[in-house]
Design a protein around this motif. Structure first.
Motif, PDB file in Angstrom:
ATOM      1  N   VAL A   6       0.845  -1.190   0.000  1.00  0.00           N
ATOM      2  CA  VAL A   6       0.000   0.000   0.000  1.00  0.00           C
ATOM      3  C   VAL A   6       0.883   1.244   0.000  1.00  0.00           C
ATOM      4  CG1 VAL A   6      -1.714   1.305   1.286  1.00  0.00           C
ATOM      5  CG2 VAL A   6      -1.845  -1.173   1.223  1.00  0.00           C
ATOM      6  N   THR A   7       0.591   2.178  -0.891  1.00  0.00           N
ATOM      7  CA  THR A   7       1.355   3.420  -0.951  1.00  0.00           C
ATOM      8  C   THR A   7       0.583   4.587  -0.348  1.00  0.00           C
ATOM      9  OG1 THR A   7       0.512   3.868  -3.185  1.00  0.00           O
ATOM     10  CG2 THR A   7       2.607   2.676  -3.004  1.00  0.00           C
ATOM     11  N   ASN A   8      -0.732   4.464  -0.279  1.00  0.00           N
ATOM     12  CA  ASN A   8      -1.561   5.539   0.258  1.00  0.00           C
ATOM     13  C   ASN A   8      -1.900   5.225   1.713  1.00  0.00           C
ATOM     14  OD1 ASN A   8      -3.841   7.230   0.933  1.00  0.00           O
ATOM     15  ND2 ASN A   8      -4.024   7.676  -1.255  1.00  0.00           N
ATOM     16  N   LEU A   9      -1.247   5.915   2.634  1.00  0.00           N
ATOM     17  CA  LEU A   9      -1.446   5.614   4.052  1.00  0.00           C
ATOM     18  C   LEU A   9      -2.850   5.989   4.530  1.00  0.00           C
ATOM     19  CD1 LEU A   9       2.000   6.632   5.573  1.00  0.00           C
ATOM     20  CD2 LEU A   9       1.163   4.369   4.925  1.00  0.00           C
ATOM     21  N   LYS A  10      -3.486   6.927   3.856  1.00  0.00           N
ATOM     22  CA  LYS A  10      -4.871   7.282   4.212  1.00  0.00           C
ATOM     23  C   LYS A  10      -5.804   6.092   3.941  1.00  0.00           C
ATOM     24  CE  LYS A  10      -6.075  10.656   5.556  1.00  0.00           C
ATOM     25  NZ  LYS A  10      -6.317  11.119   6.932  1.00  0.00           N
ATOM     26  N   ALA A  11      -5.534   5.359   2.870  1.00  0.00           N
ATOM     27  CA  ALA A  11      -6.329   4.165   2.573  1.00  0.00           C
ATOM     28  C   ALA A  11      -6.144   3.126   3.661  1.00  0.00           C
ATOM     29  CB  ALA A  11      -5.927   3.590   1.215  1.00  0.00           C
ATOM     30  N   LEU A  12      -4.906   2.979   4.106  1.00  0.00           N
ATOM     31  CA  LEU A  12      -4.613   2.021   5.177  1.00  0.00           C
ATOM     32  C   LEU A  12      -5.328   2.414   6.464  1.00  0.00           C
ATOM     33  CD1 LEU A  12      -2.759  -0.513   5.619  1.00  0.00           C
ATOM     34  CD2 LEU A  12      -1.085   1.076   6.582  1.00  0.00           C
ATOM     35  N   GLU A  13      -5.288   3.691   6.780  1.00  0.00           N
ATOM     36  CA  GLU A  13      -5.949   4.198   7.991  1.00  0.00           C
ATOM     37  C   GLU A  13      -7.457   3.953   7.942  1.00  0.00           C
ATOM     38  OE1 GLU A  13      -6.693   8.457  10.297  1.00  0.00           O
ATOM     39  OE2 GLU A  13      -5.469   8.383   8.474  1.00  0.00           O
ATOM     40  N   LYS A  14      -8.063   4.254   6.812  1.00  0.00           N
ATOM     41  CA  LYS A  14      -9.512   4.062   6.680  1.00  0.00           C
ATOM     42  C   LYS A  14      -9.881   2.585   6.798  1.00  0.00           C
ATOM     43  CE  LYS A  14     -10.549   8.202   3.936  1.00  0.00           C
ATOM     44  NZ  LYS A  14     -11.548   8.770   4.872  1.00  0.00           N
ATOM     45  N   HIS A  15      -9.054   1.727   6.190  1.00  0.00           N
ATOM     46  CA  HIS A  15      -9.344   0.299   6.261  1.00  0.00           C
ATOM     47  C   HIS A  15      -9.314  -0.210   7.695  1.00  0.00           C
ATOM     48  CE1 HIS A  15      -9.349  -3.991   5.661  1.00  0.00           C
ATOM     49  NE2 HIS A  15      -8.224  -4.060   6.351  1.00  0.00           N
TER      50      HIS A  15
END
Length: 210
Positions: A6-15
């Protein structure tokens, strides 16, 4: 490796925020988790985990009667499993979700095969052990179901309510009511409003004259 590239940490946070909500298994938490999973996918289309847990969420909506269109939710779950596998066929979580889809369709041999694939890909796959325990339970193999449920709990430091549901059901079907009661109470510590736990606790108490 941990974030599956994952390169987008915001996506990781939301998940992860959505996953925490999802694991409580209440309608209110599902309603909060769903848009977060969808936002994670929009931000990082090749991030497999949001597809997986959004699939579980749609399956849960159908199973718990929280949607007017259960067949559509089950189909969405299956399509999300297909998308996850198309992104990465070596992803244990994607195979675990597909196993869950086959469970719903009562194709237990296929469910067990997919669960075995998930565990082979990742021997520490908690989702693999969960769907294996579930498939064995649905197949009436309650003792084996309990074994895999315990494996899940051993490797997952923060188990959600659903694994206690599988283990609690296994104990109930084996006539081990005190163990079942203890397990369902653990589910309620995770999610106090988990309806399935309250139903089974009532059944356990009734079965032993309490």
């Amino acid at each position: 490796r941990w974030t599956q590239k994952v390169t987008n940490l915001k996506a990781l946070e939301k998940h992860y925020k959505a996953q925490g909500l999802f694991c409580r298994h209440t309608k209110e938490d599902y309603d909060k988790a769903r848009p977060l999973f969808e936002e994670a996918i929009a931000l990082e289309p090749d991030f497999v985990w949001p597809y997986v847990y959004l699939g579980y969420l749609h399956g849960g909506l159908a199973a718990r009667g929280w949607t007017e269109f259960p067949d559509k939710s089950r189909q969405t779950q299956f399509e999300l499993a297909q998308k996850a596998l198309a992104i990465d066929d070596s992803h244990d979580g994607a195979h675990a979700l597909m196993a869950s889809c086959y469970n719903v369709r009562r194709q237990y041999d296929k469910a067990l095969s997919e669960a075995e694939r998930a565990i082979a890909l990742n021997p520490n796959s908690s989702d693999g052990y969960l769907v294996m325990a579930s498939a064995l339970g649905y197949s009436g193999r309650w003792e084996e179901s309990a074994i895999y449920a315990k494996k899940y709990i051993r490797i997952n430091p923060f188990p959600g309510a659903y694994i206690y549901s599988i283990l609690g059901s296994a104990y109930f079907m084996l006539g081990q009511y005190e163990e079942s009661i203890t397990t369902w109470k653990k589910a309620l510590k995770v999610s106090p409003n988990y309806l399935t736990a309250h139903r089974f606790l009532a059944a356990c108490y009734s079965s032993i004259g309490r």
